[in-house]
Design an enzyme around this catalytic site. Structure first.
Site, short mmCIF file in Angstrom:
data_model
loop_
_atom_site.label_atom_id
_atom_site.label_comp_id
_atom_site.label_asym_id
_atom_site.label_seq_id
_atom_site.Cartn_x
_atom_site.Cartn_y
_atom_site.Cartn_z
N SER A 145 0.94 -1.32 -0.16
CA SER A 145 0.04 0.01 0.02
C SER A 145 0.83 1.47 0.13
O SER A 145 1.89 1.29 0.49
CB SER A 145 -0.74 0.16 1.21
OG SER A 145 -1.64 -1.11 1.29
N1 SAH Z 1 -0.65 -5.13 3.88
C1 SAH Z 1 0.03 -5.35 2.84
C2 SAH Z 1 -0.76 -5.04 1.52
C3 SAH Z 1 -1.03 -5.98 0.87
S1 SAH Z 1 -2.17 -6.15 -0.79
C4 SAH Z 1 1.44 -4.82 2.68
O1 SAH Z 1 1.77 -3.88 3.61
O2 SAH Z 1 2.32 -4.94 1.81
C5 SAH Z 1 -3.34 -7.40 0.05
C6 SAH Z 1 -2.98 -8.65 0.41
O3 SAH Z 1 -4.18 -9.28 0.55
C7 SAH Z 1 -2.43 -9.41 -0.93
O4 SAH Z 1 -1.19 -9.96 -0.72
C8 SAH Z 1 -3.44 -10.59 -1.07
O5 SAH Z 1 -2.87 -11.77 -1.51
C9 SAH Z 1 -4.08 -10.46 0.63
N2 SAH Z 1 -5.48 -11.20 0.49
C10 SAH Z 1 -6.39 -10.96 -0.40
N3 SAH Z 1 -7.57 -12.06 0.02
C11 SAH Z 1 -7.20 -12.49 1.09
C12 SAH Z 1 -7.74 -13.27 2.07
N4 SAH Z 1 -9.13 -13.66 1.70
N5 SAH Z 1 -7.02 -13.54 3.09
C13 SAH Z 1 -5.72 -13.26 3.26
N6 SAH Z 1 -4.92 -12.53 2.53
C14 SAH Z 1 -5.79 -12.08 1.31
#
Ligand code: SAH
Length: 228
Positions: free
Chosen positions: A79
């Site tokens: 993000s």
């Molecule tokens: N917080 C992260 C942002 C990651 S983007 C950071 O600081 O880098 C969102 C993430 O959510 C992705 O890696 C995606 O694979 C994950 N995601 C999507 N649906 C999900 C679910 N149902 N359970 C767990 N992770 C999920």
């Protein structure tokens, strides 16, 4: 002459810290975060400390402090720094909080939280990302972050209830198990809306068993996936 000495000292300190991005990070926090109204001192100092460039692919390190999200592989993103700060501030982290994050991704948001609170539980659905962020957080010596590879829809029941829940993928609705696993008096922040459209960042609060929601701002997050 004085300027030269100052430059030499700055170069030397960057070299000794083995961190060429110290100034980029300070600038990021000042211009992208503080100047946009984030006041939580713990969030600000955590983001000054956590080396964001270690959470992005090597060829994107020079962009790690840019004012935008960046790709981290598997169609996912880390993000934008402001969003990380905003979400951190809004859940009011404190030393004794136990928190759940859905969407570990790179592990950056989890690291920012781990600098502030006692326990961070984080769930990632993509196995490769879950493994790589677990390894990264371990190498960076975070002992209070627990990573699980699963569908975060179901939360992490064994460790519930949580003082706060941060969801970093956009869901069409708020998963009921997450509401259940929120402590009374707790706060959850979650982007709600359809994939690939603007979604609404929502604050969910539970007080005396009653759940209230509040719209905060429009955002665009990657979609919340479901395990088959
Ligand atoms: N917080 C992260 C942002 C990651 S983007 C950071 O600081 O880098 C969102 C993430 O959510 C992705 O890696 C995606 O694979 C994950 N995601 C999507 N649906 C999900 C679910 N149902 N359970 C767990 N992770 C999920």
């Amino acid at each position: 002459m004085h300027a030269l000495i100052l430059i030499l000292i700055l170069c030397l300190s960057a070299f000794l810290q083995d961190d060429p991005y110290v100034q980029d990070r300070e600038r990021m926090v000042r211009t992208q975060i503080e100047m946009r109204g984030i006041k939580d001192q713990a969030a600000l100092s955590s983001m000054k400390k956590v080396q964001r460039h270690l959470f992005v692919p090597k060829d994107l390190r020079d962009n790690a402090y840019d004012d935008r999200p960046l790709p981290i592989g598997y169609g996912q993103t880390i993000s934008q720094p402001f969003i990380v700060a905003y979400m951190t501030e809004i859940i009011r982290p404190n030393k004794n909080s136990k928190m759940l994050e859905i969407g570990t991704g790179s592990g950056y948001q989890a690291a920012v939280l781990a600098e502030i609170i006692s326990d961070v539980y984080t769930i990632e659905i993509i196995t490769e990302l879950s493994n790589s962020s677990e390894k990264r957080l371990k190498e960076l010596s975070y002992k209070n972050v627990y990573v699980k590879n699963a569908d975060g829809y179901y939360g992490w029941k064994e460790h519930a209830p949580f003082d706060a829940i941060i969801v970093t993928a956009a869901s069409e609705y708020i998963p009921p198990p997450l509401i259940e696993q929120l402590k009374d008096g707790g706060r959850m922040i979650i982007p709600v809306g359809s994939p690939f459209q603007t979604q609404m960042l929502m604050l969910v609060e539970k007080k005396d068993g009653k759940v209230t929601t509040k719209s905060l701002m429009p955002v665009i997050f990657v979609p919340f996936k479901r395990s088959k």
